[in-house]
Motif scaffolding. Structure first.
Motif, PDB file in Angstrom:
ATOM      1  N   ALA A  62      -8.102   7.469   1.544  1.00  0.00           N
ATOM      2  CA  ALA A  62      -8.404   6.381   0.757  1.00  0.00           C
ATOM      3  C   ALA A  62      -7.969   6.316  -0.671  1.00  0.00           C
ATOM      4  CB  ALA A  62      -9.929   6.597   0.795  1.00  0.00           C
ATOM      5  N   ARG A  63      -7.196   7.629  -1.550  1.00  0.00           N
ATOM      6  CA  ARG A  63      -6.695   8.158  -2.663  1.00  0.00           C
ATOM      7  C   ARG A  63      -5.368   6.712  -2.391  1.00  0.00           C
ATOM      8  NH1 ARG A  63      -7.362  14.305  -3.907  1.00  0.00           N
ATOM      9  NH2 ARG A  63      -9.288  14.785  -2.851  1.00  0.00           N
ATOM     10  N   ILE A  64      -4.681   7.463  -1.101  1.00  0.00           N
ATOM     11  CA  ILE A  64      -3.207   6.864  -0.794  1.00  0.00           C
ATOM     12  C   ILE A  64      -3.629   5.567  -1.150  1.00  0.00           C
ATOM     13  CG2 ILE A  64      -1.346   6.687   0.194  1.00  0.00           C
ATOM     14  CD1 ILE A  64      -1.376   9.630   1.531  1.00  0.00           C
ATOM     15  N   CYS A  65      -4.517   4.805  -0.132  1.00  0.00           N
ATOM     16  CA  CYS A  65      -4.131   3.690  -0.702  1.00  0.00           C
ATOM     17  C   CYS A  65      -4.724   3.019  -1.973  1.00  0.00           C
ATOM     18  CB  CYS A  65      -5.728   3.268   0.404  1.00  0.00           C
ATOM     19  SG  CYS A  65      -4.676   3.283   2.020  1.00  0.00           S
ATOM     20  N   TYR A  66      -5.913   3.364  -2.823  1.00  0.00           N
ATOM     21  CA  TYR A  66      -6.028   3.097  -3.496  1.00  0.00           C
ATOM     22  C   TYR A  66      -4.622   3.407  -4.990  1.00  0.00           C
ATOM     23  CZ  TYR A  66      -7.939   2.628  -8.135  1.00  0.00           C
ATOM     24  OH  TYR A  66      -8.627   2.572  -9.471  1.00  0.00           O
ATOM     25  N   VAL A  67      -3.997   4.423  -4.852  1.00  0.00           N
ATOM     26  CA  VAL A  67      -3.095   4.339  -5.733  1.00  0.00           C
ATOM     27  C   VAL A  67      -2.105   2.849  -4.968  1.00  0.00           C
ATOM     28  CG1 VAL A  67      -0.837   6.067  -6.614  1.00  0.00           C
ATOM     29  CG2 VAL A  67      -2.949   6.920  -6.413  1.00  0.00           C
ATOM     30  N   LEU A  68      -1.388   2.676  -4.148  1.00  0.00           N
ATOM     31  CA  LEU A  68      -0.579   2.133  -3.268  1.00  0.00           C
ATOM     32  C   LEU A  68      -1.373   0.697  -3.331  1.00  0.00           C
ATOM     33  CD1 LEU A  68       1.675   4.107  -1.009  1.00  0.00           C
ATOM     34  CD2 LEU A  68       1.977   4.116  -3.338  1.00  0.00           C
ATOM     35  N   GLU A  69      -1.831   0.223  -3.517  1.00  0.00           N
ATOM     36  CA  GLU A  69      -2.891  -1.189  -3.364  1.00  0.00           C
ATOM     37  C   GLU A  69      -2.574  -1.217  -1.821  1.00  0.00           C
ATOM     38  OE1 GLU A  69      -0.903  -2.844  -6.831  1.00  0.00           O
ATOM     39  OE2 GLU A  69      -3.174  -2.399  -7.960  1.00  0.00           O
ATOM     40  N   CYS A  70      -2.664  -0.756  -0.929  1.00  0.00           N
ATOM     41  CA  CYS A  70      -2.772  -0.786   0.465  1.00  0.00           C
ATOM     42  C   CYS A  70      -3.902  -0.764   0.966  1.00  0.00           C
ATOM     43  CB  CYS A  70      -1.475  -0.340   1.047  1.00  0.00           C
ATOM     44  SG  CYS A  70      -1.584   1.439   0.958  1.00  0.00           S
ATOM     45  N   SER A  71      -3.659  -1.005   2.528  1.00  0.00           N
ATOM     46  CA  SER A  71      -4.784  -0.748   3.454  1.00  0.00           C
ATOM     47  C   SER A  71      -3.882   0.288   4.448  1.00  0.00           C
ATOM     48  CB  SER A  71      -5.562  -1.662   4.311  1.00  0.00           C
ATOM     49  OG  SER A  71      -3.993  -2.188   5.163  1.00  0.00           O
TER      50      SER A  71
END
Length: 80
Positions: A62-71
């Motif tokens: 979830a953190r990675i997706c938030y930072v990278l703006e991806c799913s």
């Protein structure tokens, strides 16, 4: 359930692959930066980057997706 899709009886059931490297490289984001901005240890991000995640931590994802703006679907792929 009849067991026809049991992992024991199927020799090739596919695999999960991680595609974080491609996303990070396309955005020009380094592992060090992603680790720092997502408040995650470099070693953990490095495993994701190299596609050698053994146990998936959904909070890290979830953190990675938030930072990278991806799913998650952009990062994780199921290959039969």
């Amino acid at each position: 359930m009849d067991g026809s899709k049991s992992v024991i009886t199927i020799k090739e059931y596919g695999k999960i692959s991680i595609h974080l490297k491609e996303i990070m490289d396309s955005k020009g984001i380094t592992r060090n930066y992603l680790a720092r901005i997502s408040n995650t240890r470099f070693e953990v991000i490095n495993k994701w980057y190299n596609g050698v995640v053994e146990k998936m931590d959904l909070d890290i994802l979830a953190r990675i997706c938030y930072v990278l703006e991806c799913s998650p679907a952009d990062i994780i792929k199921y290959d039969k």
